[in-house]
Write an enzyme that holds these catalytic residues in place. Structure first.
Site, PDB file in Angstrom:
ATOM      1  N   ASP A  52    -100.248 -67.986 -45.990  1.00 62.76           N
ATOM      2  CA  ASP A  52    -100.493 -67.644 -44.886  1.00 62.76           C
ATOM      3  C   ASP A  52    -102.064 -67.056 -45.275  1.00 62.76           C
ATOM      4  O   ASP A  52    -102.971 -66.917 -44.581  1.00 62.76           O
ATOM      5  CB  ASP A  52     -99.552 -66.869 -44.390  1.00 62.76           C
ATOM      6  CG  ASP A  52     -99.738 -65.382 -44.838  1.00 62.76           C
ATOM      7  OD1 ASP A  52     -99.873 -65.387 -46.353  1.00 62.76           O
ATOM      8  OD2 ASP A  52     -98.477 -64.140 -44.118  1.00 62.76           O
ATOM      9  N   LYS A  96     -91.095 -68.670 -47.830  1.00 60.73           N
ATOM     10  CA  LYS A  96     -91.483 -67.376 -49.480  1.00 60.73           C
ATOM     11  C   LYS A  96     -91.702 -66.143 -47.603  1.00 60.73           C
ATOM     12  O   LYS A  96     -92.360 -66.272 -47.149  1.00 60.73           O
ATOM     13  CB  LYS A  96     -93.306 -67.196 -49.284  1.00 60.73           C
ATOM     14  CG  LYS A  96     -93.029 -66.287 -50.545  1.00 60.73           C
ATOM     15  CD  LYS A  96     -94.621 -66.572 -51.474  1.00 60.73           C
ATOM     16  CE  LYS A  96     -95.458 -66.043 -50.793  1.00 60.73           C
ATOM     17  NZ  LYS A  96     -96.161 -65.137 -49.784  1.00 60.73           N
ATOM     18  N   GLU A 114     -97.912 -59.278 -57.262  1.00 57.49           N
ATOM     19  CA  GLU A 114     -98.830 -59.451 -57.372  1.00 57.49           C
ATOM     20  C   GLU A 114    -100.001 -58.639 -57.153  1.00 57.49           C
ATOM     21  O   GLU A 114     -99.175 -57.548 -56.801  1.00 57.49           O
ATOM     22  CB  GLU A 114     -99.234 -60.597 -55.503  1.00 57.49           C
ATOM     23  CG  GLU A 114    -100.261 -60.353 -54.975  1.00 57.49           C
ATOM     24  CD  GLU A 114    -101.112 -61.039 -54.257  1.00 57.49           C
ATOM     25  OE1 GLU A 114    -102.704 -60.871 -52.948  1.00 57.49           O
ATOM     26  OE2 GLU A 114    -100.612 -61.320 -53.065  1.00 57.49           O
TER      27      GLU A 114
END
Length: 288
Positions: free
Chosen positions: A48, A117, A186
């Protein structure tokens, strides 16, 4: 790579056991996906992040399910022999399980993705279980989760104190228990990312998470510096500067058209004299 075979989640887990790093990159359209596959990438993520780098939004939040289906379908057409994961966009997997599964179904049936995801930890594990039970592989995503950036105080490094480190460990283990085949870490401190990678049996894929995860993922536009203006990121290494090349190429095109240097003799098609006669009456009248 004509002889390239797509990975599956069993092979990915074996690669972790064998110490072979996984490579992942984002892609959002046919040519990008095709080039990534030809380069030998293991996994393509239709992220995204397309909201930021393709659609011009400030965040990923405005990206819709229609956007993700459209771009995933384009990527699949370009990379037939690569494992492709599609992001579930903001607020498409936090309501009822029926609503979540409808979104998953669209990404799998219309988008032709191989997996989805989702961002989050313990709070989404029940949804992860239900999606996996429906036969869909799920990639988890913890640490800095862009869809939750407004609730976590911005783009901050995760795992900098013992409590936060334990939270990340608990989330990774919960996602593994829920059936996720791998988890993205992340902007997580290297030490915490390494500890998580050792503690769980599924692969970890880092982005700004140091050297000891089981794989790495970067955004296509960061790897290739494909943006204007480009914002430097500490965790990114630029491998090619195509943004500058594109700008310079278009600049030269504009200049040559203005100067009537393009097209030149090598770019044109000549008509024979009979065509000129039909237009002007005689070839000589049409000659310039």
């Amino acid at each position: 790579m004509a002889d390239k075979q797509a990975l599956n989640i069993v092979k990915m887990k074996k690669m972790k056991a064998d110490g072979i790093p996984l490579t992942m990159i984002t892609a959002y359209d046919y040519p990008s996906a095709r080039l990534a596959e030809e380069a030998g990438i293991d996994i393509i993520l239709v992220g995204d992040s397309l909201g930021n780098v393709v659609l011009g939004y400030d965040t990923t939040l405005p990206v819709t399910l229609d956007d993700m289906v459209y771009h995933t379908r384009s990527v699949v057409r370009g990379a037939h022999n690569t494992f492709i994961v599609a992001d579930m966009p903001f607020m498409t997997y936090h309501g009822s399980i029926d609503e979540s599964l409808r979104g998953v179904r669209r990404l799998m049936q219309e988008g032709r993705a191989h997996a989805v995801k989702v961002e989050g930890g313990v709070e989404i594990c029940e949804t992860v279980k239900q999606i996996v039970s429906a036969g869909v592989p799920v990639l988890g995503h913890i640490g800095l989760t862009p869809q939750s950036v407004n609730t976590i105080g911005g783009y901050r490094i995760q795992g900098k104190d013992p409590a936060d480190a334990q939270r990340l460990m608990d989330e990774a283990k919960a996602l593994e228990a829920a059936g996720a085949f791998a988890v993205v870490l992340e902007l997580v401190t290297e030490e915490v990312a390494e500890a998580i990678s050792r503690a769980i049996s599924i692969p970890t894929i880092g982005i700004g998470a140091g050297r000891y995860t089981d794989g790495q993922v970067l955004v296509y536009h960061d790897v290739l510096r494909y943006a204007s203006p480009y914002r430097e990121k500490r965790f990114v290494k630029t491998y090619a500067d195509i943004g500058t090349q594109i700008r310079e190429g278009i600049t030269q095109y504009v200049q040559e058209v203005k100067q009537r240097a393009f097209p030149d003799e090598s770019h044109i098609f000549k008509a024979d004299e009979t065509v000129l006669e039909s237009l002007y009456g005689t070839a000589s009248k049409g000659a310039k």
